[in-house]
Design a protein around this motif. Structure first.
Motif, PDB file in Angstrom:
ATOM      1  N   TYR A   1       4.307  -0.205   8.621  1.00  0.00           N
ATOM      2  CA  TYR A   1       3.730   0.627   7.551  1.00  0.00           C
ATOM      3  C   TYR A   1       4.279   0.281   6.171  1.00  0.00           C
ATOM      4  O   TYR A   1       3.889   0.893   5.181  1.00  0.00           O
TER       5      TYR A   1
ATOM      6  N   THR B   1       4.369  -1.090   2.849  1.00  0.00           N
ATOM      7  CA  THR B   1       3.271  -1.578   2.006  1.00  0.00           C
ATOM      8  C   THR B   1       3.475  -3.021   1.578  1.00  0.00           C
ATOM      9  O   THR B   1       2.523  -3.793   1.487  1.00  0.00           O
TER      10      THR B   1
ATOM     11  N   THR C   1      -1.706   4.742   3.611  1.00  0.00           N
ATOM     12  CA  THR C   1      -1.479   5.519   2.385  1.00  0.00           C
ATOM     13  C   THR C   1      -2.295   4.945   1.226  1.00  0.00           C
ATOM     14  O   THR C   1      -2.871   3.860   1.335  1.00  0.00           O
TER      15      THR C   1
ATOM     16  N   SER D   1      -1.049   3.665  -1.289  1.00  0.00           N
ATOM     17  CA  SER D   1      -0.396   2.397  -1.675  1.00  0.00           C
ATOM     18  C   SER D   1      -0.996   1.221  -0.894  1.00  0.00           C
ATOM     19  O   SER D   1      -1.107   0.114  -1.414  1.00  0.00           O
ATOM     20  N   HIS D   2      -1.363   1.461   0.368  1.00  0.00           N
ATOM     21  CA  HIS D   2      -2.029   0.403   1.140  1.00  0.00           C
ATOM     22  C   HIS D   2      -3.401   0.098   0.536  1.00  0.00           C
ATOM     23  O   HIS D   2      -3.796  -1.064   0.412  1.00  0.00           O
TER      24      HIS D   2
ATOM     25  N   ARG E   1      -3.737  -2.273  -2.214  1.00  0.00           N
ATOM     26  CA  ARG E   1      -3.528  -3.694  -1.894  1.00  0.00           C
ATOM     27  C   ARG E   1      -4.798  -4.376  -1.341  1.00  0.00           C
ATOM     28  O   ARG E   1      -4.766  -5.555  -0.982  1.00  0.00           O
TER      29      ARG E   1
END
Length: 303
Positions: A119, A121, A160, A162-163, A166
């Motif tokens: 997990y 990131t 999340t 944050s993922h 990306r």
């Protein structure tokens, strides 16, 4: 599964009720001889069966989809270059779990289950994750041949914002284009399990590149819900996902071992690329792909 699972034999493939015959493959081969830019020496009879099957046994559509498949594998270098189960790729394979399930969906489609296991990131590189998904599906098809359909299950547990940040648009566009236009599968379903509160933001990124047919087959399952059970037997999922199959880590180790055991398959697959300088007419570029192809070859579904 950690031993190299052998390729399905043509004999076993022809026993399936697909309606495809060796004569169909012979006709495809004949046409291939007239296409100097295609990797005809590296395309197997199984490749020809897979494309003919996913195009509902239309020879004309099959020719176009086969050409497009090899073209995209050449142009989409993010997803298809250096696909060998070693070095960096093996490191990347430890981030997601990309698991072909042993159970079938209730419509007899094959099911692939995807989720993050690492997990962090920083370790999530979207194009690498997609590359792994495509490697696993290719190897799985090589080992099992045609399926009546394919259902993709994406478990968003622990994903999340944050993922999400990306995700790069180029990879999203290329993957969804390949999935809808050139992949040798009859896609039957796209399921998102454990949909987070920001699911709408994810859909805003994906939907511009999705055709109505793909949007229509998409199903969103809320966090902790068992609604996926309407489509496939829940017991076929890994233990931590509410099923009775192996735990995540063990399943991931099996997938990686299977890829490593089939190094030669990937070395050969890397040769299924086009030589644009030999293409009759003018060479194709990414601009031609996204600027010039209107409609869909696979829209011509002839049942």
């Amino acid at each position: 599964m950690s031993q190299a699972v052998k390729a399905i034999t043509l004999e076993d493939e022809y026993k399936k009720k697909t309606g495809i015959t060796p004569e169909d493959v012979r006709k495809m081969r004949q046409w291939l001889q007239t296409q100097p830019h295609l990797p005809r020496d590296h395309l197997t009879d199984l490749d020809l069966i897979l494309v003919y099957h996913c195009c509902h046994r239309s020879m004309e559509v099959s020719k176009q989809v086969l050409d497009l498949n090899c073209t995209l594998r050449t142009l989409f270098t993010n997803l298809f270059k250096d696909r060998l189960p070693d070095g960096r790729t093996l490191v990347s394979m430890k981030v997601p779990l990309v698991l072909p399930l042993e159970v079938r969906a209730y419509d007899d489609s094959a099911v692939i289950y995807c989720r993050l296991l690492d997990y962090n990131t920083k370790n999530f590189i979207f194009q690498e994750a997609i590359k792994i998904v495509l490697m696993v599906i290719d190897l799985w098809q090589y080992q099992s041949g045609t399926w009546p359909g394919l259902v993709i299950v994406i478990d968003l547990d622990k994903v999340t914002l944050s993922h999400l940040a990306r995700l790069d648009i180029q990879t999203v566009q290329q993957f969804l284009f390949y999935l809808q236009e050139a992949m040798f599968v009859k896609l039957q379903g796209l399921h998102f399990m454990n949909a987070p509160s920001f699911m709408d933001r994810l859909l805003m990124i994906l939907k511009p590149f999705m055709k109505k047919e793909l949007i229509d087959m998409m199903v969103i399952h809320q966090i902790g819900s068992k609604t996926i059970g309407k489509y496939l037997p829940i017991e076929g999922l890994p233990k931590q996902a509410g099923g009775e199959y192996k735990p995540f880590e063990e399943a991931q180790a099996d997938v990686i071992a299977n890829a490593k055991a089939n190094y030669d398959y990937f070395a050969e697959e890397n040769k299924k690329r086009v030589v644009e300088s030999l293409r009759p007419g003018k060479p194709k570029t990414i601009t031609d792909i996204f600027g010039g192809i209107e409609g869909s070859f696979k829209k011509l579904e002839i049942d």
